[in-house]
Design a protein around this motif. Structure first.
Motif, PDB file in Angstrom:
ATOM      1  N   GLU A   1       2.460  14.221  11.368  1.00 34.30           N
ATOM      2  CA  GLU A   1       2.950  13.215  10.422  1.00 34.30           C
ATOM      3  C   GLU A   1       2.511  13.550   8.999  1.00 34.30           C
ATOM      4  N   CYS A   2       1.304  14.067   8.851  1.00 33.92           N
ATOM      5  CA  CYS A   2       0.807  14.471   7.533  1.00 33.92           C
ATOM      6  C   CYS A   2       1.667  15.599   6.970  1.00 33.92           C
ATOM      7  N   ALA A   3       2.040  16.557   7.820  1.00 38.49           N
ATOM      8  CA  ALA A   3       2.889  17.670   7.378  1.00 38.49           C
ATOM      9  C   ALA A   3       4.266  17.168   6.955  1.00 38.49           C
ATOM     10  N   ILE A   4       4.814  16.214   7.691  1.00 42.81           N
ATOM     11  CA  ILE A   4       6.111  15.638   7.321  1.00 42.81           C
ATOM     12  C   ILE A   4       6.005  14.932   5.975  1.00 42.81           C
ATOM     13  N   ARG A   5       4.929  14.175   5.785  1.00 41.95           N
ATOM     14  CA  ARG A   5       4.725  13.472   4.509  1.00 41.95           C
ATOM     15  C   ARG A   5       4.568  14.473   3.362  1.00 41.95           C
TER      16      ARG A   5
ATOM     17  N   GLY B   1       0.823  -1.206   0.000  1.00 49.02           N
ATOM     18  CA  GLY B   1       0.000   0.000   0.000  1.00 49.02           C
ATOM     19  C   GLY B   1       0.850   1.246   0.000  1.00 49.02           C
ATOM     20  N   TRP B   2       0.291   2.363   0.501  1.00 51.66           N
ATOM     21  CA  TRP B   2       1.030   3.625   0.486  1.00 51.66           C
ATOM     22  C   TRP B   2       2.152   3.595   1.497  1.00 51.66           C
ATOM     23  N   ASP B   3       3.139   4.409   1.250  1.00 54.00           N
ATOM     24  CA  ASP B   3       4.362   4.423   2.034  1.00 54.00           C
ATOM     25  C   ASP B   3       4.188   5.297   3.271  1.00 54.00           C
ATOM     26  N   TYR B   4       3.520   4.748   4.290  1.00 54.77           N
ATOM     27  CA  TYR B   4       3.290   5.470   5.536  1.00 54.77           C
ATOM     28  C   TYR B   4       4.467   5.252   6.464  1.00 54.77           C
ATOM     29  N   GLY B   5       5.117   6.325   6.850  1.00 55.52           N
ATOM     30  CA  GLY B   5       6.286   6.208   7.708  1.00 55.52           C
ATOM     31  C   GLY B   5       6.052   6.660   9.128  1.00 55.52           C
ATOM     32  N   GLY B   6       4.801   6.961   9.489  1.00 58.29           N
ATOM     33  CA  GLY B   6       4.508   7.452  10.828  1.00 58.29           C
ATOM     34  C   GLY B   6       4.419   6.340  11.850  1.00 58.29           C
ATOM     35  N   GLN B   7       4.203   6.747  13.090  1.00 64.06           N
ATOM     36  CA  GLN B   7       4.155   5.798  14.206  1.00 64.06           C
ATOM     37  C   GLN B   7       2.750   5.609  14.789  1.00 64.06           C
ATOM     38  N   SER B   8       1.789   6.442  14.380  1.00 61.65           N
ATOM     39  CA  SER B   8       0.442   6.379  14.945  1.00 61.65           C
ATOM     40  C   SER B   8      -0.422   5.381  14.179  1.00 61.65           C
ATOM     41  N   ASP B   9      -1.476   4.884  14.837  1.00 64.03           N
ATOM     42  CA  ASP B   9      -2.426   4.020  14.137  1.00 64.03           C
ATOM     43  C   ASP B   9      -3.095   4.790  12.996  1.00 64.03           C
ATOM     44  N   LYS B  10      -3.395   6.044  13.260  1.00 63.83           N
ATOM     45  CA  LYS B  10      -3.961   6.949  12.253  1.00 63.83           C
ATOM     46  C   LYS B  10      -2.993   8.119  12.126  1.00 63.83           C
ATOM     47  N   GLU B  11      -2.698   8.522  10.901  1.00 60.14           N
ATOM     48  CA  GLU B  11      -1.730   9.594  10.675  1.00 60.14           C
ATOM     49  C   GLU B  11      -2.135  10.866  11.423  1.00 60.14           C
ATOM     50  N   SER B  12      -1.214  11.423  12.178  1.00 59.82           N
ATOM     51  CA  SER B  12      -1.456  12.667  12.908  1.00 59.82           C
ATOM     52  C   SER B  12      -1.229  13.861  11.972  1.00 59.82           C
ATOM     53  N   SER B  13      -1.651  15.039  12.417  1.00 59.81           N
ATOM     54  CA  SER B  13      -1.424  16.262  11.638  1.00 59.81           C
ATOM     55  C   SER B  13       0.063  16.495  11.410  1.00 59.81           C
TER      56      SER B  13
ATOM     57  N   ASP C   1      -4.765  20.336   0.171  1.00 57.09           N
ATOM     58  CA  ASP C   1      -4.731  21.627   0.854  1.00 57.09           C
ATOM     59  C   ASP C   1      -3.355  21.888   1.449  1.00 57.09           C
ATOM     60  N   LEU C   2      -2.790  20.886   2.080  1.00 57.60           N
ATOM     61  CA  LEU C   2      -1.472  21.023   2.691  1.00 57.60           C
ATOM     62  C   LEU C   2      -0.392  21.265   1.635  1.00 57.60           C
ATOM     63  N   LEU C   3      -0.447  20.541   0.525  1.00 52.28           N
ATOM     64  CA  LEU C   3       0.525  20.748  -0.549  1.00 52.28           C
ATOM     65  C   LEU C   3       0.412  22.152  -1.134  1.00 52.28           C
ATOM     66  N   LEU C   4      -0.810  22.659  -1.292  1.00 54.34           N
ATOM     67  CA  LEU C   4      -0.980  24.023  -1.813  1.00 54.34           C
ATOM     68  C   LEU C   4      -0.418  25.049  -0.836  1.00 54.34           C
ATOM     69  N   HIS C   5      -0.602  24.840   0.466  1.00 49.08           N
ATOM     70  CA  HIS C   5       0.027  25.723   1.454  1.00 49.08           C
ATOM     71  C   HIS C   5       1.539  25.753   1.235  1.00 49.08           C
ATOM     72  N   LEU C   6       2.137  24.567   1.139  1.00 49.76           N
ATOM     73  CA  LEU C   6       3.590  24.484   1.011  1.00 49.76           C
ATOM     74  C   LEU C   6       4.085  25.057  -0.318  1.00 49.76           C
ATOM     75  N   LEU C   7       3.396  24.747  -1.408  1.00 47.24           N
ATOM     76  CA  LEU C   7       3.854  25.191  -2.728  1.00 47.24           C
ATOM     77  C   LEU C   7       3.616  26.677  -2.976  1.00 47.24           C
ATOM     78  N   LEU C   8       2.465  27.179  -2.557  1.00 44.67           N
ATOM     79  CA  LEU C   8       2.112  28.570  -2.863  1.00 44.67           C
ATOM     80  C   LEU C   8       2.573  29.550  -1.784  1.00 44.67           C
ATOM     81  N   GLU C   9       2.602  29.105  -0.533  1.00 41.14           N
ATOM     82  CA  GLU C   9       2.936  30.003   0.569  1.00 41.14           C
ATOM     83  C   GLU C   9       4.333  29.751   1.133  1.00 41.14           C
TER      84      GLU C   9
END
Length: 123
Positions: free
Chosen positions: A29-33, A15-27, A69-77
């Motif tokens: 961890e999402c920002a790091i990804r 599946g997808w390459d999840y590198g976090g430690q939580s059962d559900k990706e945290s905010s 949304d997160l990618l647009l924050h990073l790319l545009l801002e």
């Protein structure tokens, strides 16, 4: 392969390459990804510009609202300080397309965000 010119990254046989430690990706961890994805996108765009012979290269990225949304924050801002999970600044409609332009120097501008003109006749 059916489309050898396309490259799927971030996935394995499991599946997808999840590198976090939580059962559900945290905010966090999402920002790091997302920062990792932006790094990969910038490298890909640099390679595409180098081989483009002056024409604007095209890179297609598909994803869901939160990551988009997160990618647009990073790319545009340039950062994600104002990003909050579940409260998107860049609201993306289902099946929408966002068109971003990346200049050879790496500057990103948005031509269109969350356009759904291509599905307007089937609503």
């Amino acid at each position: 392969e059916r489309f050898p010119q396309f490259l799927a990254t971030g996935f394995s046989a499991e599946g997808w390459d999840y590198g976090g430690q939580s059962d559900k990706e945290s905010s966090q961890e999402c920002a790091i990804r997302a920062k990792s994805v932006v790094h990969m996108l910038r490298q890909s765009m640099e390679e595409l510009w180098e081989s483009s012979n002056g024409s604007s290269p095209v890179l297609i990225l598909m994803g869901h609202q939160t990551l988009g949304d997160l990618l647009l924050h990073l790319l545009l801002e340039g950062d994600c300080k104002e990003w909050q999970y579940g409260t998107p600044k860049y609201k993306l409609k289902n099946a929408s397309i966002s068109e971003l332009h990346v200049n050879p120097n790496g500057q990103v501008t948005a031509k269109d965000i969350s356009s759904d003109y291509h599905v307007s006749g089937i609503r």
